[in-house]
Enzyme design. Sequence first.
Site, PDB file in Angstrom:
ATOM      1  CG  HIS A   1     -40.828 -11.464 -19.983  1.00 24.74           C
ATOM      2  ND1 HIS A   1     -40.805 -12.753 -19.503  1.00 24.74           N
ATOM      3  CD2 HIS A   1     -39.557 -11.173 -20.332  1.00 24.74           C
ATOM      4  CE1 HIS A   1     -39.560 -13.202 -19.536  1.00 24.74           C
ATOM      5  NE2 HIS A   1     -38.802 -12.268 -20.042  1.00 24.74           N
TER       6      HIS A   1
ATOM      7  NE  ARG B   1     -37.809 -11.003  -9.597  1.00 26.29           N
ATOM      8  CZ  ARG B   1     -37.237 -10.536  -8.495  1.00 26.29           C
ATOM      9  NH1 ARG B   1     -36.729  -9.320  -8.489  1.00 26.29           N
ATOM     10  NH2 ARG B   1     -37.183 -11.265  -7.429  1.00 26.29           N
TER      11      ARG B   1
ATOM     12  N   PRO C   1     -41.514  -0.450  -9.306  1.00 25.89           N
ATOM     13  CG  PRO C   1     -43.265  -1.581 -10.259  1.00 25.89           C
ATOM     14  CD  PRO C   1     -41.896  -1.757  -9.746  1.00 25.89           C
ATOM     15  CD  GLU C   2     -39.837   1.821  -3.611  1.00 26.21           C
ATOM     16  OE1 GLU C   2     -40.066   2.690  -2.752  1.00 26.21           O
ATOM     17  OE2 GLU C   2     -38.739   1.279  -3.732  1.00 26.21           O
TER      18      GLU C   2
END
Length: 267
Positions: A92, A110, A2-3
């Site tokens: 997750h 992560r 995600p940018e």
Amino acid sequence: MPELPEVETVTRSLATLVGRRIVSAEFRCLRILRGGDPDRMAACLAGRQIMGVKRYGKFILAALVGPESVGFLLMHLGMTGKLLLGGGAGKHTHAIFTLDRGVLLFDDPRQFGSIEFSEDFPARIAKLGPEPLEIPFDAFASELKRHKTRVKALLLDQRFVRGVGNIYADEALFRAGIHPMAIACRLRGERPRRLYESMRAVLTEAIAAGGSSISDYVDAQGRKGFFQFSHRVYQRTGEPCVNCGTAIRRVLVTQRSSHFCPQCQRR
DNA sequence: ATCGGTACCTGCACGC
DNA sequence: TGCGTGCAGGTACCGA
């Protein structure tokens, strides 16, 4: 990954949240929580109505209103974070927001993403620089002059402009014909203008394409972006430059991979 | 004060 | 098959 374009796409796909009420919130991973114990946070959120969802750089901010006060839910997707409307919790899934209609899940293998609640406008956003699609050229150029650092590092600095990440920094530098290790304040002539225009063009095109789905990025409805097919240098090490055929090279700048054409982007 | 390096996590691709 | 290594959209923090 995600940018700015990915976060913009996710934020747009969350428009259906406006008007929904949070019935309850459950947090399964403490690492992603900022400033808080999960129970207090869940209690703060329960019963509040979502008044708006907006992007600031790579952050997503939801404005919430309760019976007696307003509040803000601030979320960052880190490297691998996803917000999903509907579906079941997985390995997750770190946060589950049960709404009066539907459910919102925060998934992040992560665990570099974050979620925080605050009564006031979040300080983390207040520290960010301007939006790259809103800053005027003159302001951009004078900020460039103030910094002696490498231009790639500056593009990644969220206090310079907010939302540019590794992919779009490399793509913008390629289009501008500027070496990633060039010193920001030494850019001369048409180069600041070219960088400004390239940055904006890359971001605008990527938003139109729904972002880049490199590994498994999807928006809140599970839709992939397709800007990854338009990458000219990012993760194309060894492949021929689309302009001149020279092999794309990879160097480290501030410990981040930087992809560039040694012919088109001279020092 | 500003810079660069490191830490934080998990998963995957690769070579042996 | 398995194991070690390096790499991956991110920020925050540490020292020089």
